[in-house]
Structures are given as C-alpha cells and as structure tokens.
Design a protein around this motif. Sequence first.
Motif, PDB file in Angstrom:
ATOM      1  N   PHE A 132     -23.408  57.832  29.565  1.00 57.03           N
ATOM      2  CA  PHE A 132     -24.606  58.606  29.870  1.00 57.03           C
ATOM      3  C   PHE A 132     -24.173  60.016  30.247  1.00 57.03           C
ATOM      4  CE2 PHE A 132     -27.590  60.200  33.108  1.00 57.03           C
ATOM      5  CZ  PHE A 132     -28.770  60.181  32.369  1.00 57.03           C
ATOM      6  N   LYS A 133     -24.846  60.990  29.646  1.00 59.04           N
ATOM      7  CA  LYS A 133     -24.474  62.381  29.915  1.00 59.04           C
ATOM      8  C   LYS A 133     -25.215  62.885  31.160  1.00 59.04           C
ATOM      9  CE  LYS A 133     -24.385  66.850  27.556  1.00 59.04           C
ATOM     10  NZ  LYS A 133     -25.675  67.544  27.674  1.00 59.04           N
ATOM     11  N   LEU A 134     -24.453  63.053  32.209  1.00 54.83           N
ATOM     12  CA  LEU A 134     -25.068  63.518  33.464  1.00 54.83           C
ATOM     13  C   LEU A 134     -25.440  64.994  33.359  1.00 54.83           C
ATOM     14  CD1 LEU A 134     -22.529  61.927  35.998  1.00 54.83           C
ATOM     15  CD2 LEU A 134     -24.930  61.278  35.754  1.00 54.83           C
ATOM     16  N   ASP A 135     -26.521  65.356  34.024  1.00 50.72           N
ATOM     17  CA  ASP A 135     -26.824  66.775  34.206  1.00 50.72           C
ATOM     18  C   ASP A 135     -25.926  67.268  35.309  1.00 50.72           C
ATOM     19  OD1 ASP A 135     -28.757  67.595  32.488  1.00 50.72           O
ATOM     20  OD2 ASP A 135     -30.420  66.924  33.767  1.00 50.72           O
ATOM     21  N   GLN A 136     -25.139  68.276  35.032  1.00 50.97           N
ATOM     22  CA  GLN A 136     -24.163  68.661  36.054  1.00 50.97           C
ATOM     23  C   GLN A 136     -24.784  69.547  37.125  1.00 50.97           C
ATOM     24  OE1 GLN A 136     -20.533  69.625  33.916  1.00 50.97           O
ATOM     25  NE2 GLN A 136     -20.010  67.463  34.059  1.00 50.97           N
ATOM     26  N   GLN A 137     -25.537  68.921  37.961  1.00 48.12           N
ATOM     27  CA  GLN A 137     -26.128  69.614  39.107  1.00 48.12           C
ATOM     28  C   GLN A 137     -26.016  68.693  40.316  1.00 48.12           C
ATOM     29  OE1 GLN A 137     -30.005  70.094  37.442  1.00 48.12           O
ATOM     30  NE2 GLN A 137     -30.666  68.047  38.034  1.00 48.12           N
ATOM     31  N   ARG A 138     -26.449  69.169  41.453  1.00 45.33           N
ATOM     32  CA  ARG A 138     -26.338  68.294  42.642  1.00 45.33           C
ATOM     33  C   ARG A 138     -27.418  67.222  42.600  1.00 45.33           C
ATOM     34  NH1 ARG A 138     -22.357  70.179  45.769  1.00 45.33           N
ATOM     35  NH2 ARG A 138     -22.578  68.307  47.021  1.00 45.33           N
ATOM     36  N   ILE A 139     -27.019  66.013  42.967  1.00 49.21           N
ATOM     37  CA  ILE A 139     -27.970  64.911  43.038  1.00 49.21           C
ATOM     38  C   ILE A 139     -28.199  64.638  44.520  1.00 49.21           C
ATOM     39  CG2 ILE A 139     -28.413  62.515  42.367  1.00 49.21           C
ATOM     40  CD1 ILE A 139     -26.183  62.891  40.211  1.00 49.21           C
ATOM     41  N   GLU A 140     -29.455  64.721  44.927  1.00 54.54           N
ATOM     42  CA  GLU A 140     -29.720  64.601  46.364  1.00 54.54           C
ATOM     43  C   GLU A 140     -30.745  63.517  46.638  1.00 54.54           C
ATOM     44  OE1 GLU A 140     -30.822  68.639  47.262  1.00 54.54           O
ATOM     45  OE2 GLU A 140     -28.699  69.203  47.467  1.00 54.54           O
ATOM     46  N   TRP A 141     -30.538  62.798  47.720  1.00 56.88           N
ATOM     47  CA  TRP A 141     -31.577  61.864  48.166  1.00 56.88           C
ATOM     48  C   TRP A 141     -31.472  61.628  49.664  1.00 56.88           C
ATOM     49  CZ3 TRP A 141     -27.051  60.033  45.966  1.00 56.88           C
ATOM     50  CH2 TRP A 141     -26.405  58.959  46.586  1.00 56.88           C
ATOM     51  N   LYS A 142     -32.559  61.176  50.193  1.00 56.17           N
ATOM     52  CA  LYS A 142     -32.572  60.835  51.618  1.00 56.17           C
ATOM     53  C   LYS A 142     -32.303  59.345  51.713  1.00 56.17           C
ATOM     54  CE  LYS A 142     -35.070  61.820  55.832  1.00 56.17           C
ATOM     55  NZ  LYS A 142     -33.858  62.457  56.364  1.00 56.17           N
ATOM     56  N   ASP A 143     -31.131  59.020  52.205  1.00 56.25           N
ATOM     57  CA  ASP A 143     -30.719  57.623  52.265  1.00 56.25           C
ATOM     58  C   ASP A 143     -31.286  56.971  53.528  1.00 56.25           C
ATOM     59  OD1 ASP A 143     -28.318  55.875  50.866  1.00 56.25           O
ATOM     60  OD2 ASP A 143     -28.586  55.368  52.989  1.00 56.25           O
ATOM     61  N   GLY A 144     -31.780  55.758  53.364  1.00 57.08           N
ATOM     62  CA  GLY A 144     -32.411  55.043  54.486  1.00 57.08           C
ATOM     63  C   GLY A 144     -31.465  54.761  55.644  1.00 57.08           C
TER      64      GLY A 144
END
Length: 439
Positions: free
Chosen positions: A145-157
């Motif tokens: 899978f070709k990732l978009d090379q940017q930051r991946i952000e999430w609020k982890d529980g």
Amino acid sequence: MTTTRFAPSPTGYIHIGNLRTALFNYLIARKAGGQFILRLDDTDPERSKQEYVDGIMEDLEWLGLTWDRVEKQSERLEHYEAAADELRKMGRFYECFETPVELDLKRKKQLNMGKPPVYDRSSLALSEAERDALRAERGAGHWRFKLDQQRIEWKDGILGDLSIDAASVSDPVLIRGDGQFLYTLASVCDDIDYGVSHVVRGSDHVTNTATQIQIIQAMGGTLPSFAHHSLLTGPQGEALSKRLGTLALRDLRASGLEPMAVLSMMARLGSSEPIELRVSMDELIEGFDLSKFGAAPTKFDVEDLKPLTSKYVSGLPYATMADDLRALGVPDAIATDFWDVARDNMDVRSDVEQWWTLCRDGAEPLIDAEDAEFVAQAKTLLPEAPWTTETWGQWTKAVKAETGRKGRGLFMPLRKALTGMQHGPDMSRLMPLLSKVNL
Ligand code: GLU
C-alpha cells in the motif's frame, strides 16, 4: 452503535496478554450496550487450526466473555480481493518483486548509513515492461500500500495524542507473493464492514494503526477510536513474551484460578484504580474505565491471582456450592455448616474435597514425639459423640485441668492430632462435623 472486536489468530491458545485485549474490548461494548465480535484472524491456512479456534472459544466461555457474533477471515477472501482491486484502481497499491534476502540487505545498508530501514519504493518506479519481466522471472510479486508521506495523527484512548510520520514507515505489504492476504488489509476491511467503532489492542500495534488509518481513509471508511494498552511484563519488569506460553488461560484454569479473580485483576491492572475483587460481570463492567490506564509497561505476577481466587471462593454462597457439595456426598443436613467451616480455608474451589474427606474419614493424626503422652492422655478425656460446637471448649478445658498445659502447647497438638494439619478451620465449628477421628 459501539462495536468492538477481539481478533486472535487461531495459531495457538490465548494467554493472559490476549485476555487483556479481549477483556477491554468486551467491557467497552457491554458498558455501552453495544456489540462484541469474536473475529478469527485465520488468513494463514498453514498455521491456523480448528483446535485453537475451539480452544479460544472454550477459554472465553470459561471467563464468561460472551460474543454476539463470530467471524472468520478465511471466509471473506473475496471481500479482501475486492478491496485490493479498489486500491489498485486508486493507484495506492503496487506490486514488488524483492526477495526477503534483498529486502534484508537493503535494510542493513540503510542501518549502516544511520538511516531508518524504510522500504525505498524502488518497485514503484518499475515500468510495465520491467514488472512483466520480473513477474516472468520470479513469479507474482507481493503488494504494498502506498502511504501518503505526511504525518498521521490520532487521539489514542490510552496514549493520548499520537503523531507518526508516514515517511518513517515502510509501505505495508498487504498481499504476499503467494497470494495470501495479510492481516492489515483483512483487518481494515472487516473493521469497516462490521462498523467497528473502537479498536483496543496492544501497543505493539501502534505503527499498524498509523498505516491502517491511511488505508481506511483511502477506502472511504469511518475511523474507529483507537487505544493501545501497554504490554505486560513479569514481576521484575522482564519481558513476558517468552513466558507467555506458560500463562495460557487454559493453564490458569487448570490450576484452579477463578474467572472472576482473573477478570477482576485484569480489568484494573495498569490503571490508576485499585484492584478489587468483583464477583459479577455487571460490577466489573460498571467499574471499568479505559481512560484510567497508563502507557507504562504493566507488571503482572500470576501469584497475585491466588489471594483473589481464595477470596472469591470464600465468598461463594452456599447456594452456589450446593450441587458440588451434594456430588461430594455431603449430607444436606450438615451441608451449610460444613460449607461455612470449609470456605474460610480454601485456596481453590477443589480444596473443598480435602475438607470433606477429613470430616468423613478423619485425618492421619500428626503427633510429635514429645506430645505423644499428652495426646494419649487427652484422648481419654475426649467427650462421647455426638459433638457440638461446645465440645472443643469442654475438651480442651478438661485437658488443661488434667495436664496443666495451656495456649499453643495445649491447642496445637490437639489440632494436629485431629486434623493432621497445623492450620485449618476453627476447631469448635469443625468438631461437630468430624464423623471420625483416628486417634
Ligand atoms: N490478529 C491480530 C493480533 O492478534 C489482531 C490485532 C488487532 O486487534 O487488530 O495481533
């Protein structure tokens, strides 16, 4: 609707670490009145075994972690195929032909140069003709899978705000050269299709989550809330991975540990809340709060389950034990008294047998040489049956008057002579239940 899943691979039995994941997901679903799915990640046909599927279900049933639905990834391959086609159409999926040895070499080179070992995407640059040639030479490639090379952000529980630079992560392989779908694609497809709203899993999955977020987004799915619990360590903080084999749930069950003891501990261990014995699942659900868990590795000592088990067993009401007691042959007339005496002296439920054997058959007396004469004397003073709760008091009083012994020197040899043990139930309450002594 809140939907969670526990997704073990049936390639082995589940252990205490897996239980933590299962329990958190179960409790979240139940607390919200939602749905809990048991998903069997069995895309590896060689390592997945029916025996483990059965074993996992048995273990969850033992614990009372009931699922609302069970799904098998091996039965959904066409869905994964369709998802792969979608990704191909979007230009987010590309075929690669490097062998494991070549990949390893690339990684080593990168590491030697002080660079992170991220896949260099050289297959992405191949022309159609080059790909055809490689396919003819090496067979079908694997797909990334070709990732978009940017930051991946999430609020982890549990871990709070997380941010991972996609450029520091290799494009994940979703299909192997032999056509086998890998967990990441299958998991994302399933999570989307089943409307999974919360994914709780071990912190070893954090990087997976980053890539899965991009895949879900590419496929137009709704992102679930993600939470990653810390991994368990041994009591000294040592990695537990090697010992997990000995911490299989079936082994804990065989050693007599009680499900509610195990669950009570695992629903709190690693959180800021104290570990307290809960005797019902409802109480456990009520008292569960994911936000109280911390990121630090969680120390686990299987020994700590023993006092909780003993406490749980002592608290079991007679009604719960009635059938077991009847099966043991305890007469109904004395069953409640017997249980009241036995319950405070149990490590595990099956200890009840030992107390019943003592009452029915009497014990092999334990008499130290220096007490032999004393015990022989005491024997002559033993009141006639039937004994009551007064008997022990009357007897020891008479023995004291006759021998002049008192305190421990008086009571302990008599206890050992009657029960064959140094510790045990309150003798006043035990004596009426002893149908035999072997003095
Ligand atoms: N089969 C995966 C595992 O056992 C599932 C992880 C997940 O919860 O997505 O690690």
